[in-house]
Design a protein around this motif. Structure first.
Motif, short mmCIF file in Angstrom:
data_model
loop_
_atom_site.label_atom_id
_atom_site.label_comp_id
_atom_site.label_asym_id
_atom_site.label_seq_id
_atom_site.Cartn_x
_atom_site.Cartn_y
_atom_site.Cartn_z
N ASN A 347 0.86 -1.18 0.00
CA ASN A 347 0.00 0.00 0.00
C ASN A 347 0.89 1.23 0.00
O ASN A 347 1.43 1.63 1.04
CB ASN A 347 -0.90 -0.02 1.24
CG ASN A 347 -1.87 1.15 1.28
OD1 ASN A 347 -1.57 2.25 0.82
ND2 ASN A 347 -3.05 0.91 1.84
N PRO A 390 -4.81 -6.72 -2.47
CA PRO A 390 -4.64 -7.95 -1.68
C PRO A 390 -5.18 -9.20 -2.38
O PRO A 390 -4.59 -10.27 -2.24
CB PRO A 390 -5.41 -7.66 -0.40
CG PRO A 390 -5.46 -6.16 -0.31
CD PRO A 390 -5.55 -5.70 -1.73
N LYS A 394 -3.06 -12.57 -3.10
CA LYS A 394 -3.43 -13.90 -2.61
C LYS A 394 -3.45 -14.93 -3.74
O LYS A 394 -3.03 -16.07 -3.57
CB LYS A 394 -4.80 -13.84 -1.93
CG LYS A 394 -4.80 -13.13 -0.59
CD LYS A 394 -6.19 -13.13 0.03
CE LYS A 394 -6.20 -12.45 1.39
NZ LYS A 394 -7.54 -12.42 2.00
N GLU A 430 1.48 -4.00 7.77
CA GLU A 430 0.02 -3.94 7.82
C GLU A 430 -0.61 -4.20 6.45
O GLU A 430 -1.65 -4.86 6.35
CB GLU A 430 -0.41 -2.57 8.34
CG GLU A 430 -0.03 -2.35 9.81
CD GLU A 430 -0.31 -0.95 10.29
OE1 GLU A 430 -0.64 -0.09 9.44
OE2 GLU A 430 -0.20 -0.70 11.52
N ALA A 431 0.03 -3.71 5.39
CA ALA A 431 -0.51 -3.93 4.04
C ALA A 431 -0.42 -5.40 3.64
O ALA A 431 -1.37 -5.97 3.08
CB ALA A 431 0.24 -3.06 3.04
N LYS A 433 -0.34 -7.96 5.53
CA LYS A 433 -1.23 -8.78 6.35
C LYS A 433 -2.56 -9.01 5.66
O LYS A 433 -3.16 -10.10 5.75
CB LYS A 433 -1.45 -8.10 7.71
CG LYS A 433 -2.30 -8.90 8.68
CD LYS A 433 -2.43 -8.16 10.02
CE LYS A 433 -3.29 -8.95 10.99
NZ LYS A 433 -3.42 -8.25 12.30
N LYS A 434 -3.06 -8.01 4.93
CA LYS A 434 -4.33 -8.13 4.23
C LYS A 434 -4.27 -9.15 3.09
O LYS A 434 -5.30 -9.64 2.63
CB LYS A 434 -4.75 -6.76 3.68
CG LYS A 434 -5.01 -5.72 4.76
CD LYS A 434 -5.38 -4.38 4.15
CE LYS A 434 -5.63 -3.35 5.24
NZ LYS A 434 -5.96 -2.01 4.65
#
Length: 573
Positions: A347, A390, A394, A430-431, A433-434
């Motif tokens: 991000n 995200p 994935k 944090e980015a 993690k998504k």
């Protein structure tokens, strides 16, 4: 091509020293050249004293040990060179122009030989003539071990340079530098180098009269060829004072000016104190600038609410990129799809915010800086928008064999530098993690961080990195990072991905033959795009620099070459 143990180490030292000098990422400076009526406008007049308030001392004030762009361009007050940067603001300042020479250099057919002719009437501060022999000697002394620290390229580029130990040990001199007469100097190279006119802007090309050379003590009183001479050097660069060089002639040097009677440079000051003094602009501080202190987010917010201050703030840019570096020899980063997944997951908005916000950082999707001179070509090989994708990340992880996500460790520095800081590392954590990527943060004290990331045996799989160029061209930007011949196994390595692609190496050689900067820029841009498709790094942002000047400062000019105000053109009346 280049010797990595020489070039990679020393280019990085230059980038690091620029970063330290700026107090954030790299050089900076006041004046947004796109704005009319911004910092430092008004008709300049001669006279007065210009004060320079800095945090970092300008140590080793010797042309052999300096970079012209270092120290906020302070060396240009004293050291003229064969060529120099253009005098204009913005992109106009990215052009190479003649300085001591009559032109930017005349190459032979394959750019392995460059010839320069000196202008007539050039003089040192004592009135003695400047000759080609003085240029030759100035270059040769930069090879001496006791004068190390300057630009590293000459040892690699000049024929016989790799073995040469400087004039103190080798009285014969370099045969690859020929001076057939007092105004002509010829450089013979090991290989084609179309960027030689850019290199000739470095202070190693400043003339040094052999009879006045005092070795390591020369920094105390280097003989000036520029508009000012050094009259005081206290505390190894903590306090420098310059006065007019009466033998300097504007007719031979249209790029520089000689407005102030005196320039007083004081270092060792706290950055907050510097900005407060510039803001208040009382007494001598009304005629003051800084060449190494930026405004931070909180200070910018305060300045933005006061028009009298905001009119004295300008914007500087420098060829610099902050990025996420992959070591492709460490699992799972040997898998291109894992690297691509991370590229999609980042991000950039949150990273920019962690770096101080959009006023201090510009989102990056290319490794080359976003300036045409470098060959910048708008591109995003893994388009995920400003906030990341995200879902796409994935999908790529699943294709890579990680349907349930994975855990990685991100190394960063613990210093608050808005480059490799914990805040930026946390934004990436944090980015990712998504996207199902758990990021463990490995904060290292700065010296340990640099040692581990630059040593092949200890280099982590992914870490925060940054790179700055010695001149506005793709060569000093892409070659140290992606040329396989620059991989250093027993020293500081900056080809973090350990890429050794014969096609990439060959293209670097081919571009280096070009003597047309525009033609070379196009090729560098295309090479950047080709390399980017391999996801060897994730560009994050290009830093932006905000500087404040005293209320009486005039004629502020800043180019995209260094991002630093041109101190040789400043007036205080």
């Amino acid at each position: 091509m280049r010797q990595p143990s020489l070039i990679s180490r020393r280019v990085a030292v230059a980038a690091v020293s620029l970063a330290v000098a700026a107090g954030a990422a790299a050089c900076a400076g006041p004046q947004d050249s796109s704005k009319d009526g911004s910092a430092g406008q008004g008709k300049p007049q001669k006279g007065g004293t210009l004060s320079v308030l800095n945090t970092q001392a300008l140590n080793d004030f010797d042309p052999a040990r300096q970079y012209t762009s270092g120290g906020g361009n302070v060396p240009t007050l004293v050291f003229r060179t064969l060529t120099t940067r253009g005098p204009g603001s913005g992109a106009a300042g990215n052009k190479v122009v003649p300085d001591l020479a009559t032109d930017t250099g005349r190459p032979n057919a394959d750019a392995t030989e460059w010839t320069y002719t000196l202008k007539e009437g050039l003089k040192f501060e004592d009135g003695s003539p400047i000759t080609s022999a003085d240029i030759k000697y100035g270059v040769e002394r930069s090879f001496a071990a006791e004068l190390s620290g300057g630009a590293p390229y000459l040892r690699d580029w000049l024929a016989g340079g790799a073995e040469y130990q400087g004039p103190y040990k080798d009285k014969k001199g370099l045969d690859s530098i020929v001076t057939p007469d007092a105004r002509t100097i010829i450089f013979k190279l090991n290989k084609p180098e179309g960027d030689f006119p850019f290199l000739a802007t470095q202070t190693q090309f400043a003339p040094v009269p052999k009879a006045k050379d005092t070795g390591a003590k020369y920094e105390e009183h280097p003989i000036s060829s520029g508009p000012y001479k050094l009259v005081k050097n206290e505390g190894d660069g903590e306090h420098l004072v310059f006065e007019r060089n009466t033998y300097w002639s504007e007719s031979t040097d249209p790029r520089r000016k000689q407005y102030p009677d005196r320039i007083d440079v004081k270092s060792g000051l706290d950055s907050a104190v510097i900005n407060q003094r510039l803001s208040t602009s009382s007494g001598a501080d009304a005629s003051a600038i800084t060449t190494d202190t930026n405004l931070g987010p909180a200070e910018l917010a305060q300045v933005g609410s006061d028009k009298s201050l905001s009119d004295r703030v300008g914007t500087g840019h420098f060829g610099y990129t902050n990025y996420l570096a992959f070591n492709t020899k460490v699992k799972p980063f040997d898998n291109p799809k894992v690297r691509e997944a991370i590229a999609y997951a980042v991000n950039r908005t949150s990273v920019v915010n962690a770096a101080g916000g959009s006023a201090l950082a510009e989102s990056a999707t290319t490794f080359l800086p976003n300036q045409p001179a470098f060959g910048y070509t708008p591109d995003d090989p893994f388009p995920a928008g400003r906030t990341g994708d995200p879902a796409k990340a994935k999908q790529l992880l699943k294709e890579a064999g990680y349907p349930n996500g994975l855990t990685i460790t991100l190394m960063h520095s613990t210093i608050e530098d808005r480059e490799t800081s914990p805040e930026i590392a946390t934004a990436i954590q944090e980015a990712l993690k998504k996207a199902g990527i758990t990021v463990k943060l490995d904060g290292q004290e700065n010296n340990a961080y640099k040692q581990k990331t630059r040593t092949i045996k200890t280099a982590p799989g992914v870490f925060l990195a940054h790179w700055g160029a010695d001149w506005p061209g793709g060569g000093p930007f892409l070659a140290p990072i992606f040329d396989g011949r620059q991989i250093v196994k027993d020293g500081s390595n900056f080809n973090h991905a350990q890429l050794n692609d014969p096609a990439v190496n060959k293209e670097i050689d081919e571009i280096n033959k070009l003597t047309d900067p525009d033609a070379a820029a196009k090729r560098w841009g295309a090479l950047d795009q080709k390399i980017a498709g391999q996801a060897l790094d994730v560009p994050l942002f290009h830093p932006v620099y905000k500087r404040l000047v005293g209320k009486n400062v005039k004629n502020v000019v800043i180019s995209d070459w260094t991002g630093v105000l041109d101190i040789s053109r400043i007036a205080v009346k």
